[in-house]
Design a protein around this motif. Structure first.
Motif, PDB file in Angstrom:
ATOM      1  N   THR A 192     -28.026-114.975 -57.472  1.00  0.00           N
ATOM      2  CA  THR A 192     -27.855-114.945 -56.017  1.00  0.00           C
ATOM      3  C   THR A 192     -29.208-115.040 -55.326  1.00  0.00           C
ATOM      4  N   LEU A 193     -30.178-114.315 -55.861  1.00  0.00           N
ATOM      5  CA  LEU A 193     -31.536-114.373 -55.321  1.00  0.00           C
ATOM      6  C   LEU A 193     -32.118-115.777 -55.473  1.00  0.00           C
ATOM      7  N   PHE A 194     -32.022-116.345 -56.651  1.00  0.00           N
ATOM      8  CA  PHE A 194     -32.525-117.699 -56.906  1.00  0.00           C
ATOM      9  C   PHE A 194     -31.924-118.686 -55.909  1.00  0.00           C
ATOM     10  N   ALA A 195     -30.611-118.598 -55.743  1.00  0.00           N
ATOM     11  CA  ALA A 195     -29.929-119.543 -54.856  1.00  0.00           C
ATOM     12  C   ALA A 195     -30.409-119.382 -53.419  1.00  0.00           C
ATOM     13  N   SER A 196     -30.582-118.129 -52.996  1.00  0.00           N
ATOM     14  CA  SER A 196     -30.997-117.889 -51.600  1.00  0.00           C
ATOM     15  C   SER A 196     -32.407-118.392 -51.347  1.00  0.00           C
ATOM     16  N   LYS A 197     -33.208-118.463 -52.403  1.00  0.00           N
ATOM     17  CA  LYS A 197     -34.579-118.958 -52.264  1.00  0.00           C
ATOM     18  C   LYS A 197     -34.669-120.453 -52.553  1.00  0.00           C
ATOM     19  N   GLY A 198     -33.538-121.035 -52.880  1.00  0.00           N
ATOM     20  CA  GLY A 198     -33.528-122.472 -53.146  1.00  0.00           C
ATOM     21  C   GLY A 198     -34.046-122.867 -54.514  1.00  0.00           C
ATOM     22  N   ALA A 199     -34.147-121.897 -55.424  1.00  0.00           N
ATOM     23  CA  ALA A 199     -34.685-122.204 -56.750  1.00  0.00           C
ATOM     24  C   ALA A 199     -33.636-122.803 -57.684  1.00  0.00           C
ATOM     25  N   ILE A 200     -32.360-122.555 -57.371  1.00  0.00           N
ATOM     26  CA  ILE A 200     -31.285-123.133 -58.189  1.00  0.00           C
ATOM     27  C   ILE A 200     -30.179-123.638 -57.276  1.00  0.00           C
ATOM     28  N   MET A 201     -29.261-124.388 -57.884  1.00  0.00           N
ATOM     29  CA  MET A 201     -28.111-124.913 -57.167  1.00  0.00           C
ATOM     30  C   MET A 201     -26.867-124.264 -57.776  1.00  0.00           C
ATOM     31  N   VAL A 202     -25.951-123.874 -56.910  1.00  0.00           N
ATOM     32  CA  VAL A 202     -24.694-123.295 -57.379  1.00  0.00           C
ATOM     33  C   VAL A 202     -23.644-124.394 -57.386  1.00  0.00           C
ATOM     34  N   LEU A 203     -22.992-124.577 -58.509  1.00  0.00           N
ATOM     35  CA  LEU A 203     -21.952-125.603 -58.616  1.00  0.00           C
ATOM     36  C   LEU A 203     -20.568-124.975 -58.581  1.00  0.00           C
ATOM     37  N   ASN A 204     -19.679-125.591 -57.845  1.00  0.00           N
ATOM     38  CA  ASN A 204     -18.291-125.137 -57.804  1.00  0.00           C
ATOM     39  C   ASN A 204     -17.361-126.229 -58.318  1.00  0.00           C
ATOM     40  N   ILE A 205     -17.877-127.049 -59.194  1.00  0.00           N
ATOM     41  CA  ILE A 205     -17.059-128.179 -59.668  1.00  0.00           C
ATOM     42  C   ILE A 205     -15.875-127.680 -60.475  1.00  0.00           C
ATOM     43  N   GLU A 206     -16.026-126.540 -61.104  1.00  0.00           N
ATOM     44  CA  GLU A 206     -14.977-126.009 -61.956  1.00  0.00           C
ATOM     45  C   GLU A 206     -14.305-124.862 -61.233  1.00  0.00           C
ATOM     46  N   LYS A 213     -12.593-122.164 -62.221  1.00  0.00           N
ATOM     47  CA  LYS A 213     -12.598-120.804 -62.746  1.00  0.00           C
ATOM     48  C   LYS A 213     -13.889-120.045 -62.418  1.00  0.00           C
ATOM     49  N   SER A 214     -15.003-120.658 -62.649  1.00  0.00           N
ATOM     50  CA  SER A 214     -16.222-119.888 -62.476  1.00  0.00           C
ATOM     51  C   SER A 214     -17.352-120.776 -61.969  1.00  0.00           C
ATOM     52  N   GLN A 215     -18.326-120.121 -61.381  1.00  0.00           N
ATOM     53  CA  GLN A 215     -19.455-120.856 -60.850  1.00  0.00           C
ATOM     54  C   GLN A 215     -20.383-121.274 -61.984  1.00  0.00           C
ATOM     55  N   ARG A 216     -21.105-122.333 -61.720  1.00  0.00           N
ATOM     56  CA  ARG A 216     -22.067-122.813 -62.701  1.00  0.00           C
ATOM     57  C   ARG A 216     -23.400-123.006 -62.009  1.00  0.00           C
ATOM     58  N   PHE A 217     -24.465-123.025 -62.805  1.00  0.00           N
ATOM     59  CA  PHE A 217     -25.789-122.996 -62.203  1.00  0.00           C
ATOM     60  C   PHE A 217     -26.699-124.050 -62.800  1.00  0.00           C
ATOM     61  N   ASP A 218     -27.602-124.475 -61.989  1.00  0.00           N
ATOM     62  CA  ASP A 218     -28.412-125.630 -62.269  1.00  0.00           C
ATOM     63  C   ASP A 218     -29.805-125.395 -61.691  1.00  0.00           C
ATOM     64  N   ALA A 219     -30.796-125.293 -62.572  1.00  0.00           N
ATOM     65  CA  ALA A 219     -32.157-125.226 -62.064  1.00  0.00           C
ATOM     66  C   ALA A 219     -32.618-126.656 -61.888  1.00  0.00           C
ATOM     67  N   GLY A 220     -32.309-127.195 -60.736  1.00  0.00           N
ATOM     68  CA  GLY A 220     -32.411-128.631 -60.523  1.00  0.00           C
ATOM     69  C   GLY A 220     -33.824-129.069 -60.234  1.00  0.00           C
ATOM     70  N   ILE A 221     -34.175-130.174 -60.775  1.00  0.00           N
ATOM     71  CA  ILE A 221     -35.423-130.789 -60.394  1.00  0.00           C
ATOM     72  C   ILE A 221     -35.136-131.586 -59.130  1.00  0.00           C
ATOM     73  N   LYS A 222     -34.536-132.761 -59.287  1.00  0.00           N
ATOM     74  CA  LYS A 222     -34.175-133.532 -58.106  1.00  0.00           C
ATOM     75  C   LYS A 222     -32.656-133.513 -57.922  1.00  0.00           C
ATOM     76  N   PRO A 223     -32.213-133.761 -56.700  1.00  0.00           N
ATOM     77  CA  PRO A 223     -30.768-133.724 -56.455  1.00  0.00           C
ATOM     78  C   PRO A 223     -30.027-134.749 -57.316  1.00  0.00           C
ATOM     79  N   HIS A 224     -28.892-134.340 -57.829  1.00  0.00           N
ATOM     80  CA  HIS A 224     -28.088-135.258 -58.631  1.00  0.00           C
ATOM     81  C   HIS A 224     -26.630-134.882 -58.495  1.00  0.00           C
ATOM     82  N   ALA A 225     -25.768-135.820 -58.823  1.00  0.00           N
ATOM     83  CA  ALA A 225     -24.336-135.593 -58.744  1.00  0.00           C
ATOM     84  C   ALA A 225     -23.838-135.066 -60.093  1.00  0.00           C
ATOM     85  N   HIS A 226     -22.609-134.585 -60.124  1.00  0.00           N
ATOM     86  CA  HIS A 226     -22.059-134.036 -61.355  1.00  0.00           C
ATOM     87  C   HIS A 226     -20.699-134.637 -61.674  1.00  0.00           C
ATOM     88  N   PHE A 227     -20.494-134.839 -62.951  1.00  0.00           N
ATOM     89  CA  PHE A 227     -19.226-135.373 -63.434  1.00  0.00           C
ATOM     90  C   PHE A 227     -18.599-134.358 -64.376  1.00  0.00           C
TER      91      PHE A 227
END
Lengths: 139, 139
Positions: free
Chosen positions: A62-76, A78-92
């Motif tokens: 939650t802290l990481f996300a609020s600081k913009g260090a990670i991206m929270v994914l809701n593609i699934e 059941k549960s959230q998933r996390f991504d320490a993203g370098i550049k923006p990208h889409a998900h399949f």
DNA sequence: GTATCTGCAAAACATTTGCAATTCT
DNA sequence: AGAATTGCAAATGTTTTGCAGATAC
């Protein structure tokens, strides 16, 4: 410079104090680009950090996300998933094997008027379907 | 032709047998384009259909989604939302007031090779940010 | 009369909260 | 010491499951 130092510096850049747990979690996200769930992070880090709790992982993400260090994914669902993203990208998401693949972020052009009216902070693009491997196995 | 008949025909088109509950739920989705949660659907239909249960709503929405009659949204972390979509469109979540807005679906062009390798069944585009009204209230 | 559908009650999960113990400066 | 951080245990909220009764064909 070792890994811990390097990850600590990245966290500091985002205005996050690097505790042992935070560094461990961020390092995990950087080295395992599998868009893990909280539980997967917990299972992998727990052996090396026996006192680590799920609560801390939630707090940290939650802290990481609020600081913009990670991206929270809701593609699934059941549960959230996390991504320490370098550049923006889409998900399949492959609905067959449940694996998530990174796709290049396509350019999306929005209406001028909408751009004026809404302040867009984040754009997430999710594709769902059948991946290469699962397609083959169908034949 | 009355509403029930019309909705029944739509469901039949999707290969779904139109029970009273299913027609009620689908009609609600068609007339209330608010991307409701299961709970919102339940609260609104419950007075008119006192025996309706949440379980049936879950069963029904899962069935609808599997037949392609509705779209499941995961834009919000906490709970799923549903959309009896006419044409594909994108969604904008205001992180201030939590309202969801429909946006036109922008054209997204994917790499040729990816198109060959992956069978894409569904594309969802989520925007997050601040909506027009909340932006004004900030001033 | 058999298959399908509904809905109650309980279970299963993911996530959040309250708070006490620990760690850092 | 004082502030920030961690982590246990309990609570919350959403979704799923097992199953018995009701309904439809």
């Amino acid at each position: 410079m070792n890994t811990t130092q390097r990850v600590s510096e990245i966290l500091t850049t985002y205005g996050i104090r690097p505790s042992i747990q935070r560094v461990g979690i961020y390092d995990y996200l950087l080295t395992h680009r599998t868009h893990p769930t909280v539980d997967e992070i917990f299972s992998h880090l727990s052996p090396a950090m026996p006192t680590l709790s799920r609560t801390t992982i939630y707090n940290t993400l939650t802290l990481f996300a609020s600081k913009g260090a990670i991206m929270v994914l809701n593609i699934e669902e059941k549960s959230q998933r996390f991504d320490a993203g370098i550049k923006p990208h889409a998900h399949f998401l492959c609905t067959e094997c449940d694996k998530i693949f990174d796709f290049p972020q396509p350019l999306v052009q929005l209406d001028e008027q909408i751009m004026r009216d809404f302040e867009i902070v984040e754009t997430q693009i999710y594709y769902k379907g059948i991946c290469k491997t699962c397609k083959k196995n169908h034949l």
